[in-house]
Design a protein around this motif. Sequence first.
Motif, mmCIF file in Angstrom:
data_model
loop_
_atom_site.group_PDB
_atom_site.id
_atom_site.type_symbol
_atom_site.label_atom_id
_atom_site.label_comp_id
_atom_site.label_asym_id
_atom_site.label_seq_id
_atom_site.Cartn_x
_atom_site.Cartn_y
_atom_site.Cartn_z
ATOM 1 N N SER A 22 0.916 -1.148 -0.058
ATOM 2 C CA SER A 22 -0.087 -0.158 -0.068
ATOM 3 C C SER A 22 0.637 1.148 0.138
ATOM 4 O O SER A 22 0.593 2.162 -0.821
ATOM 5 N N PHE A 23 1.898 1.267 0.854
ATOM 6 C CA PHE A 23 2.786 2.212 0.816
ATOM 7 C C PHE A 23 3.345 2.520 -0.543
ATOM 8 O O PHE A 23 3.554 3.960 -0.752
ATOM 9 N N PHE A 24 4.140 1.893 -1.031
ATOM 10 C CA PHE A 24 4.837 1.617 -2.137
ATOM 11 C C PHE A 24 3.847 2.110 -3.196
ATOM 12 O O PHE A 24 4.176 3.110 -3.984
ATOM 13 N N THR A 25 2.763 1.351 -3.538
ATOM 14 C CA THR A 25 1.860 2.041 -4.603
ATOM 15 C C THR A 25 1.282 3.345 -4.450
ATOM 16 O O THR A 25 1.431 4.162 -5.431
ATOM 17 N N ARG A 26 0.765 3.539 -3.578
ATOM 18 C CA ARG A 26 0.069 4.941 -3.108
ATOM 19 C C ARG A 26 1.042 5.916 -2.951
ATOM 20 O O ARG A 26 0.529 7.151 -3.292
ATOM 21 N N GLN A 27 2.325 5.887 -2.171
ATOM 22 C CA GLN A 27 3.044 6.945 -1.846
ATOM 23 C C GLN A 27 4.378 6.960 -2.629
ATOM 24 O O GLN A 27 5.073 7.957 -2.185
ATOM 25 N N ARG A 28 4.588 5.973 -3.520
ATOM 26 C CA ARG A 28 5.743 6.263 -4.357
ATOM 27 C C ARG A 28 5.436 6.234 -5.729
ATOM 28 O O ARG A 28 5.563 7.431 -6.647
ATOM 29 N N ILE A 29 4.787 5.313 -6.338
ATOM 30 C CA ILE A 29 4.383 5.035 -7.784
ATOM 31 C C ILE A 29 3.261 6.176 -8.181
ATOM 32 O O ILE A 29 3.463 7.063 -9.030
ATOM 33 N N GLN A 30 2.119 6.055 -7.313
ATOM 34 C CA GLN A 30 1.083 6.913 -7.546
ATOM 35 C C GLN A 30 1.454 8.518 -7.641
ATOM 36 O O GLN A 30 0.844 9.246 -8.696
ATOM 37 N N PRO A 31 2.390 9.111 -6.812
ATOM 38 C CA PRO A 31 2.469 10.474 -7.061
ATOM 39 C C PRO A 31 3.390 10.828 -8.386
ATOM 40 O O PRO A 31 3.335 11.774 -8.958
ATOM 41 N N GLN A 32 4.089 9.994 -8.676
ATOM 42 C CA GLN A 32 4.869 9.963 -10.067
ATOM 43 C C GLN A 32 4.122 10.035 -11.260
ATOM 44 O O GLN A 32 4.236 10.748 -12.312
ATOM 45 N N MET A 33 3.045 9.089 -11.066
ATOM 46 C CA MET A 33 1.914 8.838 -12.155
ATOM 47 C C MET A 33 1.262 10.170 -12.350
ATOM 48 O O MET A 33 0.851 10.705 -13.481
ATOM 49 N N ASN A 34 0.887 10.706 -11.181
ATOM 50 C CA ASN A 34 0.011 12.015 -11.080
ATOM 51 C C ASN A 34 0.823 13.155 -11.657
ATOM 52 O O ASN A 34 0.314 13.849 -12.635
ATOM 53 N N LEU A 35 2.254 13.340 -11.648
ATOM 54 C CA LEU A 35 2.963 14.176 -12.089
ATOM 55 C C LEU A 35 2.943 13.936 -13.690
ATOM 56 O O LEU A 35 3.045 14.913 -14.437
ATOM 57 N N ILE A 36 3.242 12.814 -14.256
ATOM 58 C CA ILE A 36 3.066 12.553 -15.494
ATOM 59 C C ILE A 36 1.937 12.936 -16.460
ATOM 60 O O ILE A 36 1.859 13.378 -17.289
ATOM 61 N N LYS A 37 0.682 12.432 -15.590
ATOM 62 C CA LYS A 37 -0.675 12.960 -15.963
ATOM 63 C C LYS A 37 -0.816 14.510 -16.204
ATOM 64 O O LYS A 37 -1.184 14.928 -16.999
ATOM 65 N N ARG A 38 -0.269 15.265 -15.187
ATOM 66 C CA ARG A 38 -0.252 16.588 -15.128
ATOM 67 C C ARG A 38 0.571 17.178 -16.090
ATOM 68 O O ARG A 38 0.306 18.186 -17.001
ATOM 69 N N ASN A 39 1.799 16.581 -16.457
ATOM 70 C CA ASN A 39 2.799 17.448 -17.115
ATOM 71 C C ASN A 39 2.567 17.080 -18.738
ATOM 72 O O ASN A 39 2.824 17.843 -19.608
ATOM 73 N N SER A 40 2.231 15.726 -19.104
ATOM 74 C CA SER A 40 2.058 15.092 -20.232
ATOM 75 C C SER A 40 0.774 14.625 -20.706
ATOM 76 O O SER A 40 0.633 14.467 -21.965
ATOM 77 N N GLY A 41 0.287 14.211 -19.767
ATOM 78 C CA GLY A 41 -0.971 13.335 -20.161
ATOM 79 C C GLY A 41 -0.821 12.184 -20.906
ATOM 80 O O GLY A 41 -1.576 11.655 -21.711
ATOM 81 N N ASP A 42 0.271 11.524 -20.730
ATOM 82 C CA ASP A 42 0.899 10.413 -21.566
ATOM 83 C C ASP A 42 -0.232 9.096 -21.599
ATOM 84 O O ASP A 42 -0.542 8.523 -20.497
ATOM 85 N N ARG A 43 -0.842 8.990 -22.589
ATOM 86 C CA ARG A 43 -1.912 7.981 -22.651
ATOM 87 C C ARG A 43 -1.519 6.517 -22.356
ATOM 88 O O ARG A 43 -2.206 5.799 -21.688
ATOM 89 N N GLU A 44 -0.481 6.138 -23.188
ATOM 90 C CA GLU A 44 0.069 4.658 -22.741
ATOM 91 C C GLU A 44 0.563 4.413 -21.307
ATOM 92 O O GLU A 44 -0.001 3.403 -20.898
ATOM 93 N N ALA A 45 0.856 5.469 -20.896
ATOM 94 C CA ALA A 45 1.550 5.417 -19.276
ATOM 95 C C ALA A 45 0.108 5.170 -18.292
ATOM 96 O O ALA A 45 0.282 4.354 -17.611
ATOM 97 N N ARG A 46 -0.746 6.101 -18.681
ATOM 98 C CA ARG A 46 -1.809 5.892 -17.797
ATOM 99 C C ARG A 46 -2.805 4.686 -18.273
ATOM 100 O O ARG A 46 -3.109 3.947 -16.992
ATOM 101 N N GLU A 47 -2.669 4.166 -19.101
ATOM 102 C CA GLU A 47 -3.523 2.866 -19.527
ATOM 103 C C GLU A 47 -2.630 1.653 -18.840
ATOM 104 O O GLU A 47 -3.097 0.685 -18.244
ATOM 105 N N LEU A 48 -1.296 1.604 -18.762
ATOM 106 C CA LEU A 48 -0.333 0.610 -18.364
ATOM 107 C C LEU A 48 -0.590 0.636 -16.910
ATOM 108 O O LEU A 48 -0.555 -0.498 -16.240
ATOM 109 N N TRP A 49 -0.543 1.920 -16.304
ATOM 110 C CA TRP A 49 -0.541 2.015 -14.802
ATOM 111 C C TRP A 49 -1.938 1.457 -14.437
ATOM 112 O O TRP A 49 -1.911 1.047 -13.148
ATOM 113 N N ALA A 50 -2.907 1.639 -15.082
ATOM 114 C CA ALA A 50 -4.319 1.313 -14.713
ATOM 115 C C ALA A 50 -4.231 -0.278 -14.557
ATOM 116 O O ALA A 50 -4.891 -1.055 -13.857
ATOM 117 N N GLN A 51 -3.565 -1.090 -15.466
ATOM 118 C CA GLN A 51 -3.161 -2.469 -15.115
ATOM 119 C C GLN A 51 -2.253 -3.002 -14.332
ATOM 120 O O GLN A 51 -2.529 -3.884 -13.420
#
Length: 281
Positions: A138-167
């Motif tokens: 829970s810690f690693f997923t929510r407080q390590r990877i997820q914040p980085q994914m949020n920054l990627i979404k905000r900065n570039s909105g990378d569609r493939e990254a979003r789809e892969l992260w959902a899986q």
Amino acid sequence: GRCGGVGIGGARAGEQHPWVVPILVWQQEREKWQEMASLEAILKTQAVRVPKPIKVVELPGDNTVLVMEHLEIKSLNRHSTLLRTQLADLHLHNQQLREKMKKEGSTIGKKIFLLCGVELTSAVLFPQVNNWKSGWVSFFTRQRIQPQMNLIKRNSGDREARELWAQLQLKIPSFFCGIEMVPSLLHRDLWGGNVAENDSGPIIFDPASFYGHSEYDLAIAGTFGGFSSSFYYTYHSKIPKAVGFEKCLELYQLFHCMYHWNHFGSGYRGSSINMMRNLVK
């Protein structure tokens, strides 16, 4: 950014001096207190040598300095094998404290961290939220990877990254099935640029410590270099590989690649995407 070491008391180049001041420019005072706490925590384990922190000092112009013990150092070479053993000792320290407490049947006066995510320091440009978490996944997923994914979404909105992260986020718990873990005190930024040696043995520095899965410390070295394959062999002779080691290691390396994607630009996108593709297979 870092401006290197500056001697105290007007010492000239080549002179011996007991202290050195690394200057961190444009950084909040809190960050240097956290780095000091990390050094103190590692120092108390007596597992591996770090520079002894002395004092945090504020200077004009929003500069903050951390006064530390001066150590004459050179590139890690002769003592690389000893560092592997000492890193394992650092990671085992918390577990050994717990076993000692159980044997003595008392927790009076003892301090041990049984939960993941206890932070001693955080990153400068991209603060990484650290709260007590009862589970490493829970810690690693929510407080390590997820914040980085949020920054990627905000900065570039990378569609493939979003789809892969959902899986991927649905698969992460399966990587840790069968793993029992006592959180270890981690260096958190252990790559070739943050290790050295002197005549007495290896030295590590510039920690950003928190408590978590011991194998997390192995990931950045594998991502950005500095250690040979024999480093891991010696380390695992003291701490055997956990079930699913390869998947977990790649997951931890993904965090570092995503962090660098956010920090240094899209040159790290390809590595991040490839790792996510491998992990969702």
